[in-house]
Design a protein around this motif. Sequence first.
Motif, PDB file in Angstrom:
ATOM      1  N   TRP A 264       0.750  -1.281  -0.128  1.00 36.05           N
ATOM      2  CA  TRP A 264       0.068  -0.027   0.190  1.00 36.05           C
ATOM      3  C   TRP A 264       0.929   1.349  -0.109  1.00 36.05           C
ATOM      4  CZ3 TRP A 264      -4.487  -0.268  -1.948  1.00 36.05           C
ATOM      5  CH2 TRP A 264      -5.589  -1.253  -1.477  1.00 36.05           C
ATOM      6  N   GLU A 265       1.874   0.955   0.685  1.00 33.47           N
ATOM      7  CA  GLU A 265       2.883   2.530   0.536  1.00 33.47           C
ATOM      8  C   GLU A 265       3.341   2.649  -0.723  1.00 33.47           C
ATOM      9  OE1 GLU A 265       3.684  -0.695   2.137  1.00 33.47           O
ATOM     10  OE2 GLU A 265       3.027  -0.181   4.102  1.00 33.47           O
ATOM     11  N   SER A 266       3.598   1.848  -1.871  1.00 35.80           N
ATOM     12  CA  SER A 266       3.835   2.200  -3.035  1.00 35.80           C
ATOM     13  C   SER A 266       2.614   2.688  -3.700  1.00 35.80           C
ATOM     14  CB  SER A 266       4.378   1.055  -3.736  1.00 35.80           C
ATOM     15  OG  SER A 266       3.447  -0.051  -3.814  1.00 35.80           O
ATOM     16  N   VAL A 267       1.404   2.343  -3.276  1.00 38.58           N
ATOM     17  CA  VAL A 267       0.357   3.045  -3.915  1.00 38.58           C
ATOM     18  C   VAL A 267       0.266   4.563  -3.547  1.00 38.58           C
ATOM     19  CG1 VAL A 267      -2.238   2.864  -4.200  1.00 38.58           C
ATOM     20  CG2 VAL A 267      -0.958   0.847  -4.235  1.00 38.58           C
ATOM     21  N   THR A 268       0.310   4.624  -2.201  1.00 42.23           N
ATOM     22  CA  THR A 268       0.182   5.918  -1.604  1.00 42.23           C
ATOM     23  C   THR A 268       1.088   6.983  -2.122  1.00 42.23           C
ATOM     24  OG1 THR A 268      -0.596   4.888   0.388  1.00 42.23           O
ATOM     25  CG2 THR A 268       0.130   7.146   0.592  1.00 42.23           C
ATOM     26  N   LYS A 269       2.352   6.507  -2.459  1.00 41.01           N
ATOM     27  CA  LYS A 269       3.719   7.074  -2.997  1.00 41.01           C
ATOM     28  C   LYS A 269       3.372   7.628  -4.202  1.00 41.01           C
ATOM     29  CE  LYS A 269       8.457   7.365  -3.500  1.00 41.01           C
ATOM     30  NZ  LYS A 269       9.579   6.396  -3.287  1.00 41.01           N
ATOM     31  N   ALA A 270       2.498   7.082  -5.076  1.00 36.76           N
ATOM     32  CA  ALA A 270       2.222   7.299  -6.420  1.00 36.76           C
ATOM     33  C   ALA A 270       1.154   8.149  -6.620  1.00 36.76           C
ATOM     34  CB  ALA A 270       1.978   6.050  -7.314  1.00 36.76           C
ATOM     35  N   GLU A 271       0.409   8.317  -5.737  1.00 41.88           N
ATOM     36  CA  GLU A 271      -0.867   9.482  -5.658  1.00 41.88           C
ATOM     37  C   GLU A 271      -1.576   9.347  -6.947  1.00 41.88           C
ATOM     38  OE1 GLU A 271       1.233  13.103  -5.027  1.00 41.88           O
ATOM     39  OE2 GLU A 271       0.722  13.137  -3.027  1.00 41.88           O
TER      40      GLU A 271
END
Length: 339
Positions: A264-271
């Motif tokens: 989920w962190e990579s999803v959040t970072k990609a906005e």
Amino acid sequence: MLNRPLDSPLNRARRRAAVGSAAAAALLLSGCEADVETDGKESRKVTVKRCGEPVEYTTPKRAVAYEGGSADKLFSLGLADHVYGYVMPPANPPVSESPWASDYARVKKLSDDLLNKELVVDAKADFVVAGWNSGFSDQRGITPKILDKLRIQSFLHTESCYNYPKFPERKAPFDALHTDLERLGKIFGVEKRAEKVVDGLKKRERAVESKAPKGDPPPVFLYDSGTDQPFTAGNQVPPDDIIEKAGGRNIFSGLNERWTQVGWESVTKAEPEVVIILDYGDKPAEKKIDFLKKSPRTRELPAVKKDNFFILDYNEGISGPRNVDGLEKFGKYLRKLKR
């Protein structure tokens, strides 16, 4: 799913949404039954690649297709007369929703379970169409090599050849679709029909690309399933091409994977500015959207806050002619998107 690993959540999926523009596409793709260059008695042999492996085929007369993408490819080429039946796990969409529903009605539903060797043998099949690590599986004892020994021909979807042992083959997902139709056309002796179908698909694809919004492509996250870790699309499956050709950017296009888990962190970072929801039965789109709106990990994502959700039907997300229906719909969505 047709070309996904056996433990993929999408393998337990079924589509709920209506076909929409697919019905119109069926008129273009299916048409009348194609004339095969045999008289039903005389054998016609031709060498065609199965993934990267050259294989000699005799014109099939009793084909078995696993899942919707396989059957759709055959039916789009007008080959219903050469299809004995299909295997459609219960999690898959009802065939009555297919643009080729009338063709499905003409052949037998052999099973609502996973593909297996016994079923193929009992059906006296002379040809099986499926994906690697989905329909065909080392674990379940049904592989092209095993079928070769039984003198049963087989064909793997090019999109699933990415990690096929000894004969991997990598193509962009839409190129893989075109390749499959061309190769199947050669196997069945309907090359001209296949060329016409592929040309029609390419024309529709170019039309969407030509109208894609200008400027910086909006980042797009495809959400298949998963709460602890999301399951999404890498660059080896059709949604990656759907997103790019429509004018977006798959936030995981850098992953040389098919369907895969991420954090989920990579999803959040990609906005992501848009979330594509892959819609299927036991995990319908409404529940996925509700989860994304409530989860502290995702509720602040730009796409979620703006309610920018696009629902992609199951058979528009797996390798098959309906990919272009999904492309046209998503292209229209992006052209209306307010940023």
